[in-house]
Write a protein that holds these residues in place. Structure first.
Motif, PDB file in Angstrom:
ATOM      1  N   ARG A 137     -38.589 -22.188  30.949  1.00 49.09           N
ATOM      2  CA  ARG A 137     -37.899 -22.598  29.716  1.00 49.09           C
ATOM      3  C   ARG A 137     -36.385 -22.649  29.892  1.00 49.09           C
ATOM      4  NH1 ARG A 137     -36.333 -19.157  25.333  1.00 49.09           N
ATOM      5  NH2 ARG A 137     -35.933 -20.364  23.413  1.00 49.09           N
ATOM      6  N   ASN A 138     -35.788 -21.639  30.442  1.00 47.60           N
ATOM      7  CA  ASN A 138     -34.329 -21.607  30.593  1.00 47.60           C
ATOM      8  C   ASN A 138     -33.851 -22.599  31.642  1.00 47.60           C
ATOM      9  OD1 ASN A 138     -34.024 -19.615  28.627  1.00 47.60           O
ATOM     10  ND2 ASN A 138     -34.218 -17.950  30.109  1.00 47.60           N
ATOM     11  N   GLY A 139     -34.490 -22.600  32.791  1.00 43.85           N
ATOM     12  CA  GLY A 139     -34.046 -23.462  33.884  1.00 43.85           C
ATOM     13  C   GLY A 139     -34.243 -24.933  33.623  1.00 43.85           C
ATOM     14  N   GLU A 141     -33.933 -26.393  30.575  1.00 45.99           N
ATOM     15  CA  GLU A 141     -33.199 -26.758  29.357  1.00 45.99           C
ATOM     16  C   GLU A 141     -34.128 -26.980  28.158  1.00 45.99           C
ATOM     17  OE1 GLU A 141     -30.425 -29.948  30.100  1.00 45.99           O
ATOM     18  OE2 GLU A 141     -29.974 -29.213  32.117  1.00 45.99           O
ATOM     19  N   THR A 143     -34.697 -24.532  25.899  1.00 42.82           N
ATOM     20  CA  THR A 143     -34.458 -23.378  25.030  1.00 42.82           C
ATOM     21  C   THR A 143     -34.423 -23.739  23.544  1.00 42.82           C
ATOM     22  OG1 THR A 143     -32.081 -23.673  25.435  1.00 42.82           O
ATOM     23  CG2 THR A 143     -33.233 -22.035  26.777  1.00 42.82           C
ATOM     24  N   THR A 146     -38.611 -22.630  20.733  1.00 41.34           N
ATOM     25  CA  THR A 146     -38.753 -21.177  20.814  1.00 41.34           C
ATOM     26  C   THR A 146     -40.099 -20.786  21.418  1.00 41.34           C
ATOM     27  OG1 THR A 146     -39.799 -20.920  18.646  1.00 41.34           O
ATOM     28  CG2 THR A 146     -37.377 -21.009  18.703  1.00 41.34           C
TER      29      THR A 146
END
Length: 256
Positions: A137-139, A141, A143, A146
């Motif tokens: 999720r973070n890597g 993009e 985010t 939810t």
């Protein structure tokens, strides 16, 4: 009620189920991870296609249109139909079902426990998809979506697989022929997806409401979270299909 049939069925299916779960999660994570590179390309798609698939440049829009809109529901449908067909129709056509029923087990118990195994498999697949998407999720993009919204869509993914599994078990209980079940489920799946996708372009929005795909993704869980009314429709429809099939299964002679 004993759960021996359920446990045995899950044990016999453990390798296939592991493959389904890992493979589906891999497809989800690989395609979801392309969002940063594909984000700008969505603007070049035809307007009718963007509207039909609800495509936009947001993470939720990209996932809605590609990962959860096309790839994962197709895999969920195939899993449900394959597992549901194997539960009754495939074994009956192979002449193995009467051997199982020679043991002290009712047809209803057999169908119910195998259906429960299918449900467990569907939720295991959806859970691994959810964990895989959280891992990237973070890597990637993503985010703006939810974890709860991911979970809401994965819940509906599991329920979609259960619905098509119930359809396959129900048809298997009615006709007892593997080929008939597979062809019928494939036709129903294609027609349902088409109705949901293009009902708006046909100026017949009401057609989408007869498609299970509308209740799977029409409420846009990736944007709005859990859609409990839609989930309830999928659950109730699954129950009705299963009950109708088992009722006929209890009435007819198998292998005839």
């Amino acid at each position: 009620m004993s759960s021996a049939i359920l446990v045995k069925y899950l044990s016999d299916s453990r390798r296939a189920l592991t493959g389904w779960a890992v493979g589906t999660a891999a497809v989800a994570t690989v395609y979801a991870s392309t969002y940063p590179s594909q984000r700008e390309n969505t603007a070049n798609l035809p307007e009718a296609l963007r509207e039909g698939l609800h495509i936009d440049q947001t993470a939720a829009g990209y996932l809605h249109a590609s990962v959860f809109g096309v790839l994962l529901p197709l895999l969920a449908m195939i899993y449900g139909v394959t597992a549901g067909t194997r539960a009754i129709a495939a074994e009956e056509e192979a002449g193995q079902l009467d051997m199982v029923l020679a043991h002290p087990v009712t047809r209803t118990q057999l169908a119910a426990e195998r259906f429960a195994a299918l449900v467990a498999g569907a939720f295991a697949i959806a859970a691994l998809v959810w964990l895989g998407l959280l891992a990237i999720r973070n890597g990637s993009e993503l985010t703006s979506v939810t974890p709860v919204e991911f979970l809401a869509q994965c819940l509906n993914l599991a329920l979609l697989a259960v619905l098509f599994g119930a359809l396959a078990i129900g048809l298997g209980g009615i006709v007892g022929r593997r080929s008939v079940v597979l062809v019928s489920c494939a036709v129903i799946g294609v027609v349902s997806y088409t109705l949901d996708t293009f009902a708006g372009q046909l100026d017949a929005d009401w057609l989408a409401y007869v498609s299970p795909f509308h209740y799977y993704i029409g409420g846009e869980p990736l944007r709005h979270g859990f859609q409990w009314a839609d989930a309830l429709v999928l659950v109730v429809a699954s129950g009705v299909l299963f009950v109708l099939g088992v009722r006929r299964f209890n009435q007819r002679d198998i292998n005839s």
